[in-house]
Design a protein around this motif. Structure first.
Motif, PDB file in Angstrom:
ATOM      1  N   GLY A  60       0.782  -1.227   0.000  1.00 54.33           N
ATOM      2  CA  GLY A  60       0.000   0.000   0.000  1.00 54.33           C
ATOM      3  C   GLY A  60       0.811   1.274   0.000  1.00 54.33           C
ATOM      4  N   VAL A  61       1.852   1.368   0.862  1.00 51.24           N
ATOM      5  CA  VAL A  61       2.609   2.612   0.980  1.00 51.24           C
ATOM      6  C   VAL A  61       4.107   2.414   0.755  1.00 51.24           C
ATOM      7  N   LEU A  62       4.512   1.233   0.324  1.00 50.67           N
ATOM      8  CA  LEU A  62       5.925   0.967   0.075  1.00 50.67           C
ATOM      9  C   LEU A  62       6.208   0.854  -1.418  1.00 50.67           C
ATOM     10  N   PHE A  63       7.359   1.423  -1.816  1.00 49.54           N
ATOM     11  CA  PHE A  63       7.778   1.364  -3.213  1.00 49.54           C
ATOM     12  C   PHE A  63       9.218   0.858  -3.282  1.00 49.54           C
ATOM     13  N   LYS A  64       9.529   0.175  -4.384  1.00 54.05           N
ATOM     14  CA  LYS A  64      10.919  -0.200  -4.627  1.00 54.05           C
ATOM     15  C   LYS A  64      11.334   0.328  -5.992  1.00 54.05           C
ATOM     16  N   THR A  65      12.614   0.514  -6.152  1.00 51.61           N
ATOM     17  CA  THR A  65      13.146   1.012  -7.415  1.00 51.61           C
ATOM     18  C   THR A  65      14.581   0.527  -7.593  1.00 51.61           C
ATOM     19  N   GLU A  66      14.967   0.369  -8.832  1.00 59.64           N
ATOM     20  CA  GLU A  66      16.348   0.017  -9.148  1.00 59.64           C
ATOM     21  C   GLU A  66      17.150   1.267  -9.491  1.00 59.64           C
ATOM     22  N   ALA A  67      16.484   2.405  -9.523  1.00 63.04           N
ATOM     23  CA  ALA A  67      17.137   3.657  -9.911  1.00 63.04           C
ATOM     24  C   ALA A  67      18.023   4.192  -8.783  1.00 63.04           C
ATOM     25  N   GLU A  68      18.938   5.046  -9.169  1.00 65.49           N
ATOM     26  CA  GLU A  68      19.820   5.678  -8.187  1.00 65.49           C
ATOM     27  C   GLU A  68      19.025   6.682  -7.356  1.00 65.49           C
TER      28      GLU A  68
END
Length: 237
Positions: free
Chosen positions: A171-179
């Protein structure tokens, strides 16, 4: 007939995905730090033998709104809100994750943690520990944490490079591979929480539109099915 039926089914599937997304948004209209999601439809056009074209639309991409949620003053020492761009960074069992939900507290080890027990990280990616009796800490707009004249650390406010993808994990968590880089215009407010940025009224209006479009699609499928049955009966006779 088959092409028309396939296009309609593809469209119906996309409408169902959008309906699920809207329902999820509405359900989280009161969730601290929640970011509204949307669906982007892509269209594929292909020529067919009789000279006409076949257009197929599908819901392929989910988007996340970066609109500022309403900031509410709570007075709680470890309730933090970001005004402007940026995210808090949390240490989770699956690796660093980003969030706008700033309802924090202190665990038994003295670390600042989220409501789910994930440790809040500073700008360098390290946990932030508070001494016992540190309930009177002050947190400045740049994230600097102090207790009297003693500096204890600095809350990291980070952002991803422009155009980089953010994948919602919960719901409120995000992941990313970006710097990740320090947020340029993110300002921290102590004793505040950012509410959900869901526009409930527009989402309800869109839900009605999607439902009507879905019902129309169902009618087209039924009509196409009936035409196919009539054609088969004619051939049998």
């Amino acid at each position: 007939m088959e092409n028309a039926g396939y296009v309609t089914l593809t469209r119906q599937s996309g409408l169902m995905r959008e309906m699920e997304t809207i329902a999820h948004n509405i359900a989280n209209a009161a969730t601290t730090g929640y970011r509204q999601q949307g669906i982007v439809f892509s269209e594929y056009i292909q020529a067919v033998n009789d000279g006409d074209s076949l257009s197929m639309a599908a819901a392929r991409i989910k988007t996340t709104s970066n609109a500022q949620g309403i900031l509410t003053q709570t007075g709680n020492t470890l309730d933090l809100a970001i005004e402007g761009s940026g995210y808090f960074q949390l240490d989770t069992p699956d690796g660093p994750r980003l969030t706008r939900s700033g309802a924090f507290n202190v665990d038994a080890a003295g670390d600042i943690v989220s409501a789910d027990g994930h440790r809040l990280l500073d700008g360098g990616g390290a946990p932030i520990n508070l001494p016992q009796g540190g309930s009177d800490v002050k947190i400045a707009s740049d994230g600097t944490i102090s207790l009297g004249d003693r500096l204890l650390g600095q809350v990291g406010i980070v952002e991803v490079e422009p155009g980089a993808a953010l994948e919602r994990e919960s719901g409120v968590l995000f992941k990313t591979e970006a710097e990740l880089t320090p947020a340029e215009d993110g300002k921290l407010l102590q004793g505040h929480l950012e509410g959900s940025n869901v526009d409930a009224i527009s989402q309800l209006a869109r839900m009605i539109e999607v439902q009507r479009a879905y019902e129309l699609g169902q009618k087209l499928i039924e009509m196409d099915d009936e035409r196919a049955k009539t054609a088969m009966q004619t051939l049998i006779k």
